[in-house]
Structures are given as structure tokens and as C-alpha cells.
Design a protein around this motif. Sequence first.
Motif, PDB file in Angstrom:
ATOM      1  N   SER A  17      -7.406  -6.446   1.685  1.00  0.00           N
ATOM      2  CA  SER A  17      -6.972  -5.253   1.453  1.00  0.00           C
ATOM      3  C   SER A  17      -7.437  -4.707   0.129  1.00  0.00           C
ATOM      4  CB  SER A  17      -5.337  -5.459   1.164  1.00  0.00           C
ATOM      5  OG  SER A  17      -4.790  -5.876   2.428  1.00  0.00           O
ATOM      6  N   LEU A  18      -7.567  -3.723  -0.005  1.00  0.00           N
ATOM      7  CA  LEU A  18      -7.749  -2.896  -1.415  1.00  0.00           C
ATOM      8  C   LEU A  18      -7.158  -1.445  -1.578  1.00  0.00           C
ATOM      9  CD1 LEU A  18     -11.825  -2.618  -1.212  1.00  0.00           C
ATOM     10  CD2 LEU A  18     -10.495  -4.150  -2.780  1.00  0.00           C
ATOM     11  N   ARG A  19      -6.850  -1.230  -2.917  1.00  0.00           N
ATOM     12  CA  ARG A  19      -6.242   0.053  -3.192  1.00  0.00           C
ATOM     13  C   ARG A  19      -7.002   1.200  -4.001  1.00  0.00           C
ATOM     14  NH1 ARG A  19      -0.578   1.390  -6.419  1.00  0.00           N
ATOM     15  NH2 ARG A  19      -1.935   0.911  -8.347  1.00  0.00           N
ATOM     16  N   LEU A  20      -7.295   2.127  -3.311  1.00  0.00           N
ATOM     17  CA  LEU A  20      -8.040   3.197  -4.225  1.00  0.00           C
ATOM     18  C   LEU A  20      -7.169   4.098  -5.025  1.00  0.00           C
ATOM     19  CD1 LEU A  20     -10.764   4.132  -1.667  1.00  0.00           C
ATOM     20  CD2 LEU A  20     -10.580   2.130  -3.128  1.00  0.00           C
ATOM     21  N   SER A  21      -7.615   4.323  -6.150  1.00  0.00           N
ATOM     22  CA  SER A  21      -6.666   5.375  -6.796  1.00  0.00           C
ATOM     23  C   SER A  21      -7.589   6.582  -7.388  1.00  0.00           C
ATOM     24  CB  SER A  21      -6.439   4.808  -8.293  1.00  0.00           C
ATOM     25  OG  SER A  21      -5.443   3.629  -8.009  1.00  0.00           O
ATOM     26  N   CYS A  22      -7.182   7.786  -7.220  1.00  0.00           N
ATOM     27  CA  CYS A  22      -7.737   8.935  -7.934  1.00  0.00           C
ATOM     28  C   CYS A  22      -6.914   9.689  -8.795  1.00  0.00           C
ATOM     29  CB  CYS A  22      -8.071   9.788  -6.567  1.00  0.00           C
ATOM     30  SG  CYS A  22      -8.877  11.403  -6.894  1.00  0.00           S
ATOM     31  N   THR A  23      -7.538  10.324  -9.862  1.00  0.00           N
ATOM     32  CA  THR A  23      -6.616  10.968 -10.692  1.00  0.00           C
ATOM     33  C   THR A  23      -7.367  12.101 -10.979  1.00  0.00           C
ATOM     34  OG1 THR A  23      -5.859   8.854 -11.914  1.00  0.00           O
ATOM     35  CG2 THR A  23      -5.656  11.032 -12.968  1.00  0.00           C
ATOM     36  N   LEU A  80      -4.739   5.325  -2.006  1.00  0.00           N
ATOM     37  CA  LEU A  80      -5.120   4.984  -0.729  1.00  0.00           C
ATOM     38  C   LEU A  80      -4.679   3.366  -0.634  1.00  0.00           C
ATOM     39  CD1 LEU A  80      -5.951   5.901   2.249  1.00  0.00           C
ATOM     40  CD2 LEU A  80      -8.134   5.426   1.753  1.00  0.00           C
ATOM     41  N   GLN A  81      -3.883   2.886  -0.100  1.00  0.00           N
ATOM     42  CA  GLN A  81      -3.791   1.423   0.382  1.00  0.00           C
ATOM     43  C   GLN A  81      -4.439   1.190   1.419  1.00  0.00           C
ATOM     44  OE1 GLN A  81      -2.178  -1.059  -1.748  1.00  0.00           O
ATOM     45  NE2 GLN A  81      -3.131  -2.498   0.080  1.00  0.00           N
ATOM     46  N   MET A  82      -5.265   0.145   1.550  1.00  0.00           N
ATOM     47  CA  MET A  82      -6.243  -0.044   2.769  1.00  0.00           C
ATOM     48  C   MET A  82      -5.932  -1.582   2.991  1.00  0.00           C
ATOM     49  SD  MET A  82      -9.597   2.009   1.946  1.00  0.00           S
ATOM     50  CE  MET A  82     -10.126   0.709   0.657  1.00  0.00           C
ATOM     51  N   ASN A  83      -5.288  -1.679   4.171  1.00  0.00           N
ATOM     52  CA  ASN A  83      -4.813  -2.976   4.997  1.00  0.00           C
ATOM     53  C   ASN A  83      -5.600  -3.291   5.977  1.00  0.00           C
ATOM     54  OD1 ASN A  83      -2.948  -3.553   2.729  1.00  0.00           O
ATOM     55  ND2 ASN A  83      -1.525  -2.644   3.853  1.00  0.00           N
ATOM     56  N   SER A  84      -5.924  -4.765   6.267  1.00  0.00           N
ATOM     57  CA  SER A  84      -6.651  -5.117   7.531  1.00  0.00           C
ATOM     58  C   SER A  84      -7.990  -4.452   7.790  1.00  0.00           C
ATOM     59  CB  SER A  84      -5.682  -4.750   8.915  1.00  0.00           C
ATOM     60  OG  SER A  84      -4.352  -5.476   8.881  1.00  0.00           O
ATOM     61  N   LEU A  85      -8.618  -4.562   6.587  1.00  0.00           N
ATOM     62  CA  LEU A  85     -10.010  -3.835   6.625  1.00  0.00           C
ATOM     63  C   LEU A  85     -10.973  -4.258   7.446  1.00  0.00           C
ATOM     64  CD1 LEU A  85     -10.005  -3.234   2.703  1.00  0.00           C
ATOM     65  CD2 LEU A  85     -10.446  -1.346   4.324  1.00  0.00           C
ATOM     66  N   LYS A  86     -11.841  -3.683   7.926  1.00  0.00           N
ATOM     67  CA  LYS A  86     -12.838  -3.998   8.774  1.00  0.00           C
ATOM     68  C   LYS A  86     -14.386  -3.522   8.503  1.00  0.00           C
ATOM     69  CE  LYS A  86      -9.610  -2.475  12.835  1.00  0.00           C
ATOM     70  NZ  LYS A  86      -9.367  -1.680  13.897  1.00  0.00           N
ATOM     71  N   PRO A  87     -15.149  -4.270   8.997  1.00  0.00           N
ATOM     72  CA  PRO A  87     -16.595  -3.942   8.614  1.00  0.00           C
ATOM     73  C   PRO A  87     -16.965  -2.511   8.668  1.00  0.00           C
ATOM     74  CG  PRO A  87     -16.647  -5.954   9.806  1.00  0.00           C
ATOM     75  CD  PRO A  87     -15.265  -5.488   9.722  1.00  0.00           C
ATOM     76  N   ASP A  88     -16.410  -1.870   9.896  1.00  0.00           N
ATOM     77  CA  ASP A  88     -16.635  -0.228  10.066  1.00  0.00           C
ATOM     78  C   ASP A  88     -15.920   0.544   9.036  1.00  0.00           C
ATOM     79  OD1 ASP A  88     -16.545  -0.387  13.675  1.00  0.00           O
ATOM     80  OD2 ASP A  88     -17.775  -0.789  12.485  1.00  0.00           O
TER      81      ASP A  88
END
Length: 114
Positions: A17-23, A80-88
Motif C-alpha cells: 500500500s501507498l498513500r499519495l497526497s496532493c495540495t 489517494l489511498q492505494m491498496n493491493s498494489l499490482k505491477p500494472d
Amino acid sequence: QVQLAESGGGLVQPGGSLRLSCTASGSVFSINGMGWYRRAPGKQRELVASITSGGSTNYADSVKGRFTISRGNARNTVYLQMNSLKPDDTAVYYCNAHSWRDFWGQGTQVTVSS
């Protein structure tokens, strides 16, 4: 003008998982929606997720059930919370703001690899 700054990208293993932030800064009063796009190597930029000022969300079919877009208490921040990330999912992720025109951040690299 509107300026966008993304953060949170990095290298993660498949399933992680990763979480992206944008301000957003500048003429933030003019923003009525924000979103995340991505550009994978050799591919065109595509919409990942978007959210309106009213809170309505939309997702690409490829990320439904895995990614969640949300905004902070201030309307000029989006995550943007990104879980179960895939190579794609490997791509440069760009923050977008809808105003009188579209504004774009510089992008943050997300690499999903074992």
C-alpha cells in the motif's frame, strides 16, 4: 494560477500500500474538483480517480475496490489511498485540479515490483 504538489510515491512490493497526497495553492477558490491521473511507461495518461467539491467520486475500473480518493478538511487537499498494489499500477501519478482550466502537478513515481 493553481499550483499542485504531490508526495507519497515510492517503491512497494505487490500487494502493498501507498498513500499519495496532493495540495493545491494559489487560486484555490476556483477549484471545483480534483483527481489523480497516471502515466505508465509507453502509455498515455489515464484517469485513476476523481472527486468533486460535493464529494462525488469516480474510479477507473482497474482500481475499483483497491484505491480510495478522499479530500482533507480543506478543499485544496486530496489523497489517494492505494491498496493491493499490482505491477500494472507502476506509473507516474499526477494530481489534477479542475478550475477554469485543468492544472497539473509534476508527478510522483510509484513503482510496484518484487
